[in-house]
Design an enzyme around this catalytic site. Structure first.
Site, short mmCIF file in Angstrom:
data_model
loop_
_atom_site.label_atom_id
_atom_site.label_comp_id
_atom_site.label_asym_id
_atom_site.label_seq_id
_atom_site.Cartn_x
_atom_site.Cartn_y
_atom_site.Cartn_z
CB ALA A 92 -0.90 0.00 1.22
CE LYS A 93 5.49 4.88 -0.33
NZ LYS A 93 6.65 4.02 -0.01
#
Ligand code: GLU
Length: 435
Positions: free
Chosen positions: A124-125
């Site tokens: 994720a980011k």
């Protein structure tokens, strides 16, 4: 968006000053490596389609009351690229150039990174479009909390676990953790990593990415018949990753002959006093004005005649424009995406041994994993244990990627993508398609 953004810091990118910066957008860069590995793995079309799409992309508007009484609206993104192997894991960056496309690429890289080192996370980011160095502490806190609430549906120790990234730190993680905990009604330490140690952070997390770079650089040099204590090194980027790697490599006996950040770069054939440089940056916020070497251009820093070049800042630093001039024998990618995909083949032709980002900088997420495990177990390890376990994972992962690169006669980057993608693909096959 923040009013009158003025860019002034070592951490912030100036595209106008950097004609090569946008050679490729990071998502295309990631995807072209992905496609090559998919072909070599003979990935079946269904899995290929799943892996080339992000699972979830969230964009939120964050209205913030600024110190001057005006309201500004900031845009924030959070992307969960793939969570088949575990919770989404990845940092939150604050930067004026953040885009959804960049955050998606970074989330994909986190997916491959967690899989390369074989820790039970997805990728994720997050990113918020802002210029943090122009904001007060209070404005940053309000922005962090509002952004956290905006993405709170995805957050949680079992679903999505942020960490620091460009321009965010332990302080910001403490606000994320507090905001989340207030909303669920009890303290949840494992919802973020890279927190202050006093509130459930792990010893060794701050240095982990730079330490990981040091471990794989040492192994790469050994593989090439060299020794770290006899090597010369240039480090581009002098934030948490670059300065820690420089310090640890210096302690291992290497000579750091070049360092640089956004504002200035320096060369010293006798070796830069890294401790002095770190002290200087603590006081002056940048290397500008540092007296420990001859000032050179940022471009010349990258083409110094060194054994190891360690880019540790942002994307697209090594491109087709300058790859021909790189003289290092090893490139250790401390940053995410510092080499454009188009530059890969140039480095290959020159026989440069590249330790790809998804392996080289995986020390950070590895100790994030340790932090998450410690928080969930409520039992904390000493720093020696953290570092020993980090060394074990980084060395094993380097050896795994090297072995695959030899057996398939591909470079380290392709091998790292093949290894990680095959791990993610295999979980998808086992879990099946729920529809
Ligand atoms: N932001 C770091 C990275 O790009 C760390 C991510 C994490 O620990 O979750 O790898």
């Amino acid at each position: 968006m923040a009013s009158k953004p003025k860019l002034s810091t070592s951490q912030i990118v100036h595209p106008d000053k950097d004609p090569v910066l946008n050679e490729e957008n990071p998502f295309d860069s990631m995807m072209s490596r992905f496609d090559r590995a998919a072909e070599l793995l003979n990935l079946e079309p269904g899995i290929y389609k799943i892996l080339r799409n992000p699972e979830k992309q969230i964009t939120v508007s964050c209205p913030i009351l600024m110190d001057n009484g005006e309201v500004e609206v900031f845009t924030g993104h959070r992307v969960l690229y793939n969570t088949s192997r575990g919770p989404g894991k990845g940092g939150i960056r604050f930067d004026i150039h953040v885009t959804l496309e960049e955050v998606t690429a970074l989330a994909a890289w986190m997916t491959w990174k967690s899989a390369v080192v074989n820790i039970p996370f997805g990728g994720a980011k997050g990113g918020v479009v802002c210029d943090p160095l122009k904001m007060s502490m209070g404005e940053l806190e309000r922005l962090t909390r509002r952004y956290t609430v905006g993405i709170i549906q995805t957050l949680g120790p079992d679903s999505d676990v942020p960490a620091p990234d460009v321009n965010t730190n332990e302080r910001v993680m403490a606000w994320v953790m507090d905001t989340y905990s207030m909303h669920v009604g009890h303290t949840v330490t494992a919802v973020v990593t890279g927190k202050p140690v006093e509130m459930g952070g792990s010893l060794g997390r701050r240095e982990a990415t730079g330490r990981g770079c040091t471990i794989v650089t040492t192994d790469a040099l050994e593989h090439l018949g060299m020794h770290v204590s006899k090597s010369t090194i240039a480090v581009q980027g002098f934030g948490n990753v670059g300065s820690t790697a420089a310090k640890l490599l210096d302690e291992a006996g290497a000579k750091i002959v070049g360092i640089g950040d956004r504002d200035a770069a320096f060369h010293n054939a006798k070796g830069i006093n890294v401790k002095q440089a770190i002290e200087y940056v603590k006081q002056h916020k940048s290397l500008k004005g540092f007296k420990g070497g001859d000032e050179i251009s940022g471009a010349d820093l990258l083409t110094l005649d060194v054994d190891v070049l360690l880019p540790a800042a942002l994307e697209n630093v090594i491109t087709t424009k300058n790859a021909h001039g790189i003289r290092a024998k090893v490139v250790c990618e401390g940053a995410n995406g510092p080499t454009s995909a188009a530059a890969d083949s140039i480095l290959d032709e020159k026989g440069i041994f590249v330790i790809p980002d998804i392996l080289a900088n995986a020390g950070g997420v590895t100790v994030s994993y340790f932090e998450w495990v410690q928080d969930r177990g409520g039992y904390f390890w000493d720093e020696k244990t953290v570092n020993e376990r980090l060394i074990e994972i980084m060395r094993r992962s380097f050896a795994d990627v090297l072995a695959l690169s030899k057996s398939h006669k591909v470079n380290m980057r392709t091998a790292a993508y093949m290894l990680s993608m095959s791990r993610v693909a295999s979980v998808h096959r086992l879990r099946g398609i729920y529809s």
